[in-house]
Write a protein that holds these residues in place. Sequence first.
Motif, mmCIF file in Angstrom:
data_model
loop_
_atom_site.group_PDB
_atom_site.id
_atom_site.type_symbol
_atom_site.label_atom_id
_atom_site.label_comp_id
_atom_site.label_asym_id
_atom_site.label_seq_id
_atom_site.Cartn_x
_atom_site.Cartn_y
_atom_site.Cartn_z
ATOM 1 N N MET A 1 0.844 -1.197 0.000
ATOM 2 C CA MET A 1 0.000 0.000 0.000
ATOM 3 C C MET A 1 0.876 1.243 0.000
ATOM 4 N N THR A 2 0.571 2.181 -0.910
ATOM 5 C CA THR A 2 1.266 3.464 -0.946
ATOM 6 C C THR A 2 0.232 4.546 -0.665
ATOM 7 N N TYR A 3 0.332 5.120 0.492
ATOM 8 C CA TYR A 3 -0.727 5.991 1.018
ATOM 9 C C TYR A 3 -0.492 7.444 0.621
ATOM 10 N N PHE A 4 -1.486 8.039 -0.038
ATOM 11 C CA PHE A 4 -1.408 9.434 -0.456
ATOM 12 C C PHE A 4 -2.665 10.201 -0.039
ATOM 13 N N ASP A 5 -3.102 9.986 1.198
ATOM 14 C CA ASP A 5 -4.261 10.730 1.707
ATOM 15 C C ASP A 5 -3.979 11.221 3.127
ATOM 16 N N TRP A 6 -2.784 11.763 3.331
ATOM 17 C CA TRP A 6 -2.357 12.220 4.649
ATOM 18 C C TRP A 6 -3.174 13.407 5.146
ATOM 19 N N ASN A 7 -3.766 14.185 4.250
ATOM 20 C CA ASN A 7 -4.586 15.310 4.711
ATOM 21 C C ASN A 7 -5.884 14.825 5.363
ATOM 22 N N ALA A 8 -6.303 13.599 5.032
ATOM 23 C CA ALA A 8 -7.477 13.017 5.680
ATOM 24 C C ALA A 8 -7.112 12.511 7.063
ATOM 25 N N THR A 9 -6.036 11.748 7.143
ATOM 26 C CA THR A 9 -5.510 11.293 8.428
ATOM 27 C C THR A 9 -4.100 10.782 8.214
ATOM 28 N N ALA A 10 -3.260 10.939 9.211
ATOM 29 C CA ALA A 10 -1.886 10.456 9.149
ATOM 30 C C ALA A 10 -1.766 9.153 9.918
ATOM 31 N N PRO A 11 -0.969 8.211 9.431
ATOM 32 C CA PRO A 11 -0.742 6.980 10.205
ATOM 33 C C PRO A 11 -0.193 7.309 11.590
ATOM 34 N N LEU A 12 -0.540 6.482 12.559
ATOM 35 C CA LEU A 12 -0.104 6.711 13.929
ATOM 36 C C LEU A 12 1.406 6.528 14.041
ATOM 37 N N LEU A 13 2.077 7.519 14.570
ATOM 38 C CA LEU A 13 3.520 7.460 14.775
ATOM 39 C C LEU A 13 3.876 6.453 15.873
ATOM 40 N N MET A 252 8.065 18.114 14.776
ATOM 41 C CA MET A 252 8.891 19.323 14.785
ATOM 42 C C MET A 252 10.355 19.014 14.520
ATOM 43 N N THR A 253 10.720 17.723 14.515
ATOM 44 C CA THR A 253 12.097 17.327 14.216
ATOM 45 C C THR A 253 12.216 16.703 12.832
ATOM 46 N N CYS A 254 11.130 16.682 12.038
ATOM 47 C CA CYS A 254 11.131 16.030 10.731
ATOM 48 C C CYS A 254 11.956 16.828 9.718
ATOM 49 N N PRO A 255 12.268 16.207 8.563
ATOM 50 C CA PRO A 255 13.032 16.914 7.521
ATOM 51 C C PRO A 255 12.355 18.207 7.107
ATOM 52 N N THR A 262 10.345 18.933 -2.949
ATOM 53 C CA THR A 262 10.982 18.662 -4.233
ATOM 54 C C THR A 262 10.328 17.489 -4.947
ATOM 55 N N ALA A 263 10.004 16.429 -4.202
ATOM 56 C CA ALA A 263 9.378 15.251 -4.810
ATOM 57 C C ALA A 263 7.989 15.583 -5.321
ATOM 58 N N ARG A 264 7.215 16.329 -4.530
ATOM 59 C CA ARG A 264 5.864 16.720 -4.982
ATOM 60 C C ARG A 264 5.943 17.584 -6.236
ATOM 61 N N ASP A 265 6.836 18.559 -6.238
ATOM 62 C CA ASP A 265 6.965 19.442 -7.399
ATOM 63 C C ASP A 265 7.399 18.675 -8.641
ATOM 64 N N GLY A 266 8.313 17.709 -8.462
ATOM 65 C CA GLY A 266 8.750 16.899 -9.597
ATOM 66 C C GLY A 266 7.617 16.061 -10.157
ATOM 67 N N GLY A 352 3.086 12.551 2.880
ATOM 68 C CA GLY A 352 3.372 12.779 4.289
ATOM 69 C C GLY A 352 4.862 12.856 4.557
ATOM 70 N N TRP A 353 5.189 12.929 5.817
ATOM 71 C CA TRP A 353 6.569 13.089 6.243
ATOM 72 C C TRP A 353 7.415 11.878 5.858
ATOM 73 N N GLU A 354 6.803 10.704 5.809
ATOM 74 C CA GLU A 354 7.538 9.495 5.468
ATOM 75 C C GLU A 354 7.371 9.084 3.996
ATOM 76 N N THR A 355 6.668 9.893 3.198
ATOM 77 C CA THR A 355 6.520 9.588 1.780
ATOM 78 C C THR A 355 7.855 9.819 1.072
ATOM 79 N N ARG A 356 8.285 8.841 0.311
ATOM 80 C CA ARG A 356 9.592 8.898 -0.346
ATOM 81 C C ARG A 356 9.461 9.397 -1.781
ATOM 82 N N PRO A 357 10.543 9.946 -2.362
ATOM 83 C CA PRO A 357 10.502 10.350 -3.777
ATOM 84 C C PRO A 357 10.084 9.206 -4.695
ATOM 85 N N GLU A 358 10.531 7.984 -4.394
ATOM 86 C CA GLU A 358 10.159 6.856 -5.247
ATOM 87 C C GLU A 358 8.664 6.530 -5.159
ATOM 88 N N ASP A 359 8.013 6.926 -4.064
ATOM 89 C CA ASP A 359 6.559 6.741 -3.960
ATOM 90 C C ASP A 359 5.834 7.659 -4.937
#
Length: 389
Positions: A1-13, A252-255, A262-266, A352-359
């Motif tokens: 699963m590749t999740y792209f609906d973080w504005n609805a809810t974020a996975p629990l950290l 608050m400590t995330c990248p 950059t990944a979203r813009d690309g 989201g914060w953990e979404t990778r460029p390859e995603d």
Amino acid sequence: MTYFDWNATAPLLDEARDAWLRASESAWANPSVAYRVGVQARLELDEARDWLAAQFCVGPEQVIFTSGATEASNGFVRESARRTGPNGEIWISAVEHPAVRATALEYWGEGRVRQIPVQPSGELDLDWLESRMKTHRPSLVCVMAVNNETGVIQPWQAVAELCRVHRVAYFCDAVQWMGKRELAGQPWAHCAGVALSGHKFGGPKGIGCLILGPEWSGMKIQAGGSQEFASRSGTENIAGVVSMVAALRQRMTCPSPEALQTARDGFEQKLLELWDDAVTIHGAGAQRVWNTCSVALPGFPSNRWIARLDRRGFQISAGSACSTGKAGPSPVLTAMSIPDEVARRTVRISGGWETRPEDWQALFVALKEVHGELEEPGKLDGPGRIIQI
């Protein structure tokens, strides 16, 4: 699963889950009682409240824990109507969340609700607001910090200052700001109310917060006992509070947003190179948060894209999760003067914060494949079955 609906809810950290489990074991008692386990629970609650108060530059008594941003927004807008005389008006941006818009209409009445227009980019028309406030003084102004559908950043700091100068109360839905933009150094203390929700940045569902301005402390959003400084009765959800604060600390400590953007813009650039004028990226000319892409895809309604992508393990949405199932185009896109035909082809893709460029790259490839399928009616989609969506 590749999740792209973080504005609805974020996975629990993990940090939030660990904090919830720890608090559930060590702070399970009622914090309103006087014996030791209750005092321990109260200490956990107070520590979380003090930390949040420090981030927002307010006093602890101004931090009211709620079940989420909907309750916070409902309570503030409803009670501000009660405090206001029968001739007072509430001004809300044309792209506000339903938790604000619907509550304003219900408790203020349609005749007392005025919409502040937005530009085609989705940004608030600040000139309109500044001009009108020279001759009219509303009782309350509501402008969100970041739009949940388009990711467009609103000029909420300028609105807060304008309201301060004109001595008008200002309420800010900061749900999509939290964890995505800087927290410290913002004019939170100039707001009459600020709403946030834990599950949008990796905390649990069912916990949020209402930050009250000093003149609004003591506002009663739920009657009953004297919990939450008598503002919101009911035994506090300590594990939820501690977990939410743990999630916000971690975010608050995330990248930096620049690296994630950059990944979203690309991804958006590839869509434009592939389909050119057949796609429309809403809010592209405005400042947006780094994770959100609201785009009208070519040729087919959003529900067909969503269903086909879901079969491939990609989760996207048609817009606000709170509007799912409602007929007609999105009020946000309508306010931006987006034609209905384009709005019907629009999907919201939010990483989201953990979404990778390859995603993002994998989603782009999947979109190309889905488009090819949709252009071939009756194409087999699975072993011996024709899927029509």
